[in-house]
Design a protein around this motif. Structure first.
Motif, PDB file in Angstrom:
ATOM      1  N   GLY A 134      -2.751 -11.345 -14.013  1.00  0.00           N
ATOM      2  CA  GLY A 134      -1.994  -9.943 -13.064  1.00  0.00           C
ATOM      3  C   GLY A 134      -1.157 -10.390 -11.613  1.00  0.00           C
ATOM      4  O   GLY A 134      -0.220 -11.356 -12.574  1.00  0.00           O
ATOM      5  N   SER A 135      -1.431 -10.280 -11.054  1.00  0.00           N
ATOM      6  CA  SER A 135      -0.342 -10.708  -9.852  1.00  0.00           C
ATOM      7  C   SER A 135      -1.705 -11.729  -8.743  1.00  0.00           C
ATOM      8  O   SER A 135      -0.792 -12.670  -7.854  1.00  0.00           O
ATOM      9  CB  SER A 135      -0.521  -9.718  -8.858  1.00  0.00           C
ATOM     10  OG  SER A 135       0.201  -8.476  -9.208  1.00  0.00           O
TER      11      SER A 135
ATOM     12  N   ARG B 258       3.557 -10.527  -5.628  1.00  0.00           N
ATOM     13  CA  ARG B 258       4.478 -10.015  -6.886  1.00  0.00           C
ATOM     14  C   ARG B 258       5.939 -10.474  -5.851  1.00  0.00           C
ATOM     15  O   ARG B 258       6.481 -10.616  -5.202  1.00  0.00           O
ATOM     16  CB  ARG B 258       4.684  -8.466  -6.346  1.00  0.00           C
ATOM     17  CG  ARG B 258       3.381  -7.862  -6.654  1.00  0.00           C
ATOM     18  CD  ARG B 258       3.269  -6.220  -6.417  1.00  0.00           C
ATOM     19  NE  ARG B 258       3.867  -5.091  -7.562  1.00  0.00           N
ATOM     20  CZ  ARG B 258       4.176  -4.061  -6.512  1.00  0.00           C
ATOM     21  NH1 ARG B 258       3.243  -3.534  -5.999  1.00  0.00           N
ATOM     22  NH2 ARG B 258       5.003  -3.686  -7.752  1.00  0.00           N
TER      23      ARG B 258
ATOM     24  N   GLN C  84      -4.581  -7.628  -1.367  1.00  0.00           N
ATOM     25  CA  GLN C  84      -5.020  -7.180  -2.873  1.00  0.00           C
ATOM     26  C   GLN C  84      -4.262  -6.422  -3.714  1.00  0.00           C
ATOM     27  O   GLN C  84      -2.875  -6.631  -3.546  1.00  0.00           O
ATOM     28  CB  GLN C  84      -6.413  -5.392  -2.064  1.00  0.00           C
ATOM     29  CG  GLN C  84      -5.740  -4.923  -1.299  1.00  0.00           C
ATOM     30  CD  GLN C  84      -6.603  -4.094  -0.822  1.00  0.00           C
ATOM     31  OE1 GLN C  84      -7.673  -4.345  -0.385  1.00  0.00           O
ATOM     32  NE2 GLN C  84      -6.673  -2.365  -0.954  1.00  0.00           N
ATOM     33  N   GLU C  85      -4.877  -6.704  -5.078  1.00  0.00           N
ATOM     34  CA  GLU C  85      -4.042  -6.386  -6.135  1.00  0.00           C
ATOM     35  C   GLU C  85      -2.975  -5.362  -6.324  1.00  0.00           C
ATOM     36  O   GLU C  85      -1.849  -4.796  -5.980  1.00  0.00           O
ATOM     37  CB  GLU C  85      -3.797  -6.642  -7.337  1.00  0.00           C
ATOM     38  CG  GLU C  85      -4.473  -8.401  -7.514  1.00  0.00           C
ATOM     39  CD  GLU C  85      -3.981  -8.157  -9.197  1.00  0.00           C
ATOM     40  OE1 GLU C  85      -3.317  -7.557 -10.314  1.00  0.00           O
ATOM     41  OE2 GLU C  85      -4.792  -9.682  -9.457  1.00  0.00           O
ATOM     42  N   ASP C  86      -3.839  -4.233  -5.634  1.00  0.00           N
ATOM     43  CA  ASP C  86      -3.709  -2.464  -5.107  1.00  0.00           C
ATOM     44  C   ASP C  86      -3.634  -2.098  -4.223  1.00  0.00           C
ATOM     45  O   ASP C  86      -2.075  -1.030  -3.729  1.00  0.00           O
ATOM     46  CB  ASP C  86      -4.551  -1.941  -6.037  1.00  0.00           C
ATOM     47  CG  ASP C  86      -5.586  -1.423  -5.326  1.00  0.00           C
ATOM     48  OD1 ASP C  86      -5.576  -2.505  -4.212  1.00  0.00           O
ATOM     49  OD2 ASP C  86      -6.554  -0.747  -5.297  1.00  0.00           O
ATOM     50  N   GLN C  87      -2.607  -3.266  -3.242  1.00  0.00           N
ATOM     51  CA  GLN C  87      -1.783  -2.759  -1.548  1.00  0.00           C
ATOM     52  C   GLN C  87      -0.032  -2.483  -2.164  1.00  0.00           C
ATOM     53  O   GLN C  87       0.395  -2.728  -3.186  1.00  0.00           O
ATOM     54  CB  GLN C  87      -1.787  -4.169  -1.378  1.00  0.00           C
ATOM     55  CG  GLN C  87      -1.196  -4.202  -0.665  1.00  0.00           C
ATOM     56  CD  GLN C  87      -1.185  -5.460   0.685  1.00  0.00           C
ATOM     57  OE1 GLN C  87      -2.296  -5.979   0.309  1.00  0.00           O
ATOM     58  NE2 GLN C  87      -0.120  -5.744   1.868  1.00  0.00           N
ATOM     59  N   PRO C  88      -0.179  -1.455  -1.791  1.00  0.00           N
ATOM     60  CA  PRO C  88       0.984  -0.832  -1.732  1.00  0.00           C
ATOM     61  C   PRO C  88       2.473  -1.760  -1.554  1.00  0.00           C
ATOM     62  O   PRO C  88       1.363  -2.192  -0.388  1.00  0.00           O
ATOM     63  CB  PRO C  88       1.589   0.298  -1.368  1.00  0.00           C
ATOM     64  CG  PRO C  88      -0.209   0.716  -0.499  1.00  0.00           C
ATOM     65  CD  PRO C  88      -0.601  -0.709  -0.788  1.00  0.00           C
TER      66      PRO C  88
END
Length: 158
Positions: free
Chosen positions: A57-58, A7, A120-124
């Motif tokens: 996506g990312s 990101r 991973q893409e959904d990692q905070p």
């Protein structure tokens, strides 16, 4: 082949107080289209040849090989200056993550981008106070799109 998940954010000059030893980077683009990017980079005393696939996506596929500094310099000499950029990269720790902070030079002076690679893409991602807004999906802030610019990208409403 590895998948790069990152990101990207605009950063303020406030981040510079966290920047210590940086690496000077010169990179040029041999080919760029909607699906492929082929780049050569000289980072300090190291050289790299990198292919990146289409961003989803990312994430995007990435294949990178270290090459000799002499080979990197030779390939960079074949690329027109409009297809090259220079920046200094710093590693900055924040909340357990290492951020790559790129401080651009030349016509892009004043631009500071901070990116963080994820598992991973959904990692905070705990966002530091020195970032202003996310530009992961904004193509104008991809290095391959920044080359050749005579000025910084104009800001869009968030």
């Amino acid at each position: 082949m590895r998948v790069e998940i990152e990101r990207r954010f605009l950063a303020t000059p406030e981040v510079l107080k966290h920047c210590r030893a940086g690496v000077c980077i010169r990179q040029g683009y041999l080919h760029t289209d909607d699906r492929n990017t082929l780049r050569v980079r000289r980072a300090g005393e190291r050289g790299f040849l990198t292919w990146k696939g289409k961003k989803q996506g990312s994430s995007r596929a990435e294949f990178e090989r270290e090459i000799s500094p002499e080979t990197a310099d030779f390939l960079l000499s074949l690329i027109s200056p409009e297809r090259c950029l220079e920046k200094t990269r710093y590693g900055v720790e924040h909340a357990g993550l290492t951020w790559d902070v790129d401080v651009f030079e030349g016509p892009l002076t004043g631009l500071i981008l901070a990116e963080v690679e994820l598992q991973q893409e959904d990692q905070p991602v705990p966002v530091p106070g020195w970032v202003t807004r996310e530009v992961t999906q904004d193509k104008r802030y991809r290095n391959s799109r920044l080359v050749g610019r005579k000025s910084l990208p104009r800001s869009r409403a968030a």
